[in-house]
Design a protein around this motif. Structure first.
Motif, PDB file in Angstrom:
ATOM      1  N   TYR A 104       0.624  -1.141  -0.254  1.00  0.00           N
ATOM      2  CA  TYR A 104      -0.158   0.413  -0.439  1.00  0.00           C
ATOM      3  C   TYR A 104       1.111   1.025   0.092  1.00  0.00           C
ATOM      4  O   TYR A 104       0.350   2.292  -0.690  1.00  0.00           O
ATOM      5  N   PHE A 105       2.047   0.840   0.923  1.00  0.00           N
ATOM      6  CA  PHE A 105       3.053   2.460   0.957  1.00  0.00           C
ATOM      7  C   PHE A 105       3.823   2.791  -0.708  1.00  0.00           C
ATOM      8  O   PHE A 105       3.997   3.722  -1.004  1.00  0.00           O
ATOM      9  N   HIS A 106       3.869   1.263  -1.436  1.00  0.00           N
ATOM     10  CA  HIS A 106       4.347   1.974  -2.650  1.00  0.00           C
ATOM     11  C   HIS A 106       2.956   2.165  -3.399  1.00  0.00           C
ATOM     12  O   HIS A 106       3.715   3.149  -4.208  1.00  0.00           O
ATOM     13  N   ILE A 107       2.192   2.008  -2.908  1.00  0.00           N
ATOM     14  CA  ILE A 107       1.093   1.939  -4.268  1.00  0.00           C
ATOM     15  C   ILE A 107       0.834   3.906  -4.121  1.00  0.00           C
ATOM     16  O   ILE A 107       1.052   4.997  -5.290  1.00  0.00           O
ATOM     17  N   GLN A 108       0.350   3.986  -2.698  1.00  0.00           N
ATOM     18  CA  GLN A 108       0.493   5.933  -2.468  1.00  0.00           C
ATOM     19  C   GLN A 108       1.777   6.494  -2.764  1.00  0.00           C
ATOM     20  O   GLN A 108       1.375   7.498  -3.083  1.00  0.00           O
ATOM     21  N   GLN A 109       3.116   6.381  -2.672  1.00  0.00           N
ATOM     22  CA  GLN A 109       3.968   6.781  -2.490  1.00  0.00           C
ATOM     23  C   GLN A 109       4.176   7.102  -4.077  1.00  0.00           C
ATOM     24  O   GLN A 109       4.399   8.377  -4.350  1.00  0.00           O
ATOM     25  N   THR A 110       3.682   5.949  -4.767  1.00  0.00           N
ATOM     26  CA  THR A 110       3.711   6.749  -6.501  1.00  0.00           C
ATOM     27  C   THR A 110       3.224   7.284  -6.995  1.00  0.00           C
ATOM     28  O   THR A 110       3.068   8.407  -8.264  1.00  0.00           O
ATOM     29  N   ARG A 111       1.999   7.265  -6.457  1.00  0.00           N
ATOM     30  CA  ARG A 111       0.237   8.647  -6.935  1.00  0.00           C
ATOM     31  C   ARG A 111       0.597  10.089  -6.025  1.00  0.00           C
ATOM     32  O   ARG A 111       0.857  10.471  -6.971  1.00  0.00           O
ATOM     33  N   PHE A 112       1.062  10.087  -4.500  1.00  0.00           N
ATOM     34  CA  PHE A 112       1.349  11.087  -4.687  1.00  0.00           C
ATOM     35  C   PHE A 112       3.017  11.748  -4.452  1.00  0.00           C
ATOM     36  O   PHE A 112       3.040  12.821  -4.265  1.00  0.00           O
ATOM     37  N   GLN A 113       3.351  11.030  -4.690  1.00  0.00           N
ATOM     38  CA  GLN A 113       5.227  11.658  -5.329  1.00  0.00           C
ATOM     39  C   GLN A 113       5.225  12.057  -3.852  1.00  0.00           C
ATOM     40  O   GLN A 113       5.712  11.009  -2.683  1.00  0.00           O
ATOM     41  N   ASP A 114       5.916  13.113  -3.955  1.00  0.00           N
ATOM     42  CA  ASP A 114       6.945  14.235  -2.454  1.00  0.00           C
ATOM     43  C   ASP A 114       5.290  14.718  -1.968  1.00  0.00           C
ATOM     44  O   ASP A 114       5.572  14.686  -0.569  1.00  0.00           O
ATOM     45  N   ARG A 115       4.162  14.536  -2.003  1.00  0.00           N
ATOM     46  CA  ARG A 115       3.145  14.702  -0.990  1.00  0.00           C
ATOM     47  C   ARG A 115       2.820  14.161   0.250  1.00  0.00           C
ATOM     48  O   ARG A 115       2.976  14.661   1.261  1.00  0.00           O
ATOM     49  N   ILE A 116       3.620  13.181   0.070  1.00  0.00           N
ATOM     50  CA  ILE A 116       2.815  12.261   1.432  1.00  0.00           C
ATOM     51  C   ILE A 116       3.916  11.134   1.039  1.00  0.00           C
ATOM     52  O   ILE A 116       4.630  11.078   0.363  1.00  0.00           O
ATOM     53  N   SER A 117       4.761  11.165   2.928  1.00  0.00           N
ATOM     54  CA  SER A 117       5.286  10.094   2.704  1.00  0.00           C
ATOM     55  C   SER A 117       5.603   9.338   3.948  1.00  0.00           C
ATOM     56  O   SER A 117       4.782   9.513   4.706  1.00  0.00           O
TER      57      SER A 117
END
Length: 478
Positions: A337-350
């Motif tokens: 889930y972290f990988h997917i959301q990190q890819t989606r939001f880029q630098d907005r969310i870590s």
């Protein structure tokens, strides 16, 4: 615990005491009556003895006189027989004189003199001394008359004593009648008291048990235990009833918990079957994959597709929602889930994962971490323009594994925390996210799985982020 005394033992003991008391009183009455009867019999026998001695003294004179006149062997033998009978009765009188020795001494001496005179008179006859036996025959007649007079005097004295004895017997007879009536009344009263005591000892505990049993039949298992003071089968029955009621209470609670678990699992399964993957989440993810395939090389796209596949596969395994999994599997889903959301939001969310890998073998219910991380993303940091942070920490604290999900998002008020924990707010489908499992659902499943409360807690203030903490007892390890 003391040895139980049976109701049968109590009844037998009460009956034995009653019979012993009754027989004791009867024995006392019999002894007293027998003593009085013996005194009466002895007095009567004494009258007969006096009379026989008086008659025997007269017979001895007659036999002696007859022998002097006839001088036959038959008269001599009759004399000797009469003399021996009189000596026997005299010895009996001496043996029975007791406290009357003073009154009887002269009487006994007179009888001895009478016997001696008869012997001397017979001796003079045998020597043909007419003058001698004539003189002693006269003395023999005189002593016989004296014996009769003394006999009448003694009988008169004894009759005076006998009158007192008779009056005493009459008084005792009245006393015995009254005593017998009192004994019957006392016996009946005592028997009734014993019967009431035994009946009350049985009826009171049974009444208490019947009242509580009616309450149990109505479904009321609360209330104080039945306390039976007796130390018999009724106490054993009361203790068994209390144990049965406690066991029923525990069993009903277990049934309720099992029903709640089945309800939650059915709800979880239904949501998985109904909407395992939010269409917007799947659309956004596929759109991201498409763009990445255009802008990046195939390795990045392959990694994203693997994460989506892993998350999709874990969520779609609805047929195993009631199966416990290792904490490491839950962490793997969160990483996807972290990988997917990190890819989606880029630098907005870590996203950051801090874990003690030695603590990942504990068994937990399915889907307890990923919903918490997703809630942090949806409700915590998704609306931030930049600088959103979500962190999952896994570490050991004494005999528990701690799982902390932290975010620096908008936070929650105390009222909102209470609503979230009690499921007073309805979870809405959020665009771009995968599940609809609320925090209250996770909290209930944790409580039912580990049979403990307060395993999930929320710490937050409005505008200062949120910490969701899960405590996993070290009781279920692979």
């Amino acid at each position: 615990m003391n040895r139980l005394s049976s109701i049968r033992t109590k009844l037998l003991l009460s009956f034995f005491i009653f019979i012993l008391l009754f027989n004791g009183i009867v024995i006392v009455v019999y002894a007293s009556s027998n003593k009085l009867s013996t005194e009466y019999h002895e007095s009567f026998e004494r009258f007969l003895l006096y009379n026989q001695l008086s008659q025997s003294a007269s017979d001895l004179y007659e036999h002696t006189r007859a022998y002097l006149n006839e001088r036959s062997d038959e008269q001599l033998q009759a004399y000797f027989n009469n003399r021996m009978d009189m000596i026997t009765m005299l010895n009996q009188l001496k043996a029975e004189q007791g406290g009357e020795a003073f009154q009887l001494d002269s009487y006994i001496q007179l009888i001895n003199t009478h016997i001696q005179n008869s012997e001397i008179a017979v001796g003079f006859v045998l020597r043909d001394n007419v003058e001698g036996y004539t003189s002693f025959l006269q003395n023999l007649q005189n002593t016989a008359n004296f014996i009769q007079a003394d006999t009448l005097n003694l009988i008169d004295i004894r009759l005076t004593d006998y009158q007192t004895l008779y009056q005493e017997m009459e008084d005792r007879n009245k006393t015995y009648v009254n005593f017998t009536v009192s004994l019957i009344a006392t016996t009946v009263s005592l028997g009734a008291l014993i019967a009431l005591w035994v009946a009350e000892g049985i009826n009171k505990p049974l009444k208490r048990l019947s009242i509580v049993a009616k309450e149990v039949s109505k479904g009321n298992f609360s209330g104080p235990p039945v306390d039976i003071k007796t130390n018999d089968e009724l106490k054993l029955l009361g203790d068994s009833f209390n144990l049965m009621r406690n066991d029923l209470t525990i069993y009903i609670e277990e049934l309720k918990e099992k029903a709640e678990m089945e309800r939650l699992l059915s709800e979880l399964e239904f949501r998985h079957l109904q909407n395992q993957m939010n269409p917007h989440f799947l659309f956004n993810t596929l759109n991201t994959v498409s763009k990445m395939a255009y802008l990046e090389n195939a390795d990045t796209t392959s990694g994203l597709i693997d994460s989506v596949s892993a998350l999709l596969r874990y969520n779609l395994s609805h047929s195993k929602t009631d199966r416990a999994v290792a904490l490491s599997e839950e962490v793997a889903v969160v990483e996807s889930y972290f990988h997917i959301q990190q890819t989606r939001f880029q630098d907005r969310i870590s996203f950051r994962l801090v874990q003690d890998e030695q603590q990942l073998d504990v068994l937990v219910p399915r889907l307890i971490l990923q919903p918490l991380v997703e809630n942090a993303c949806i409700h915590g940091v998704e609306f931030l323009e930049e600088g959103g942070e979500i962190e999952l920490r896994i570490y050991r604290e004494q005999d528990q594994i701690i799982c902390d999900v932290l975010d620096n998002g908008v936070g929650m008020t105390k009222e909102k925390i209470r609503q979230v924990m009690d499921q007073l707010v309805t979870d809405k489908v959020a665009d771009g996210h995968s599940t609809q499992i609320g925090i209250a659902n996770v909290r209930k499943r944790l409580s039912l799985f580990f049979q403990e409360d307060h395993l999930l807690s929320i710490h937050s203030d409005e505008g200062e982020g949120t910490l969701v903490r899960v405590r996993l007892p070290l009781t279920n390890k692979r």
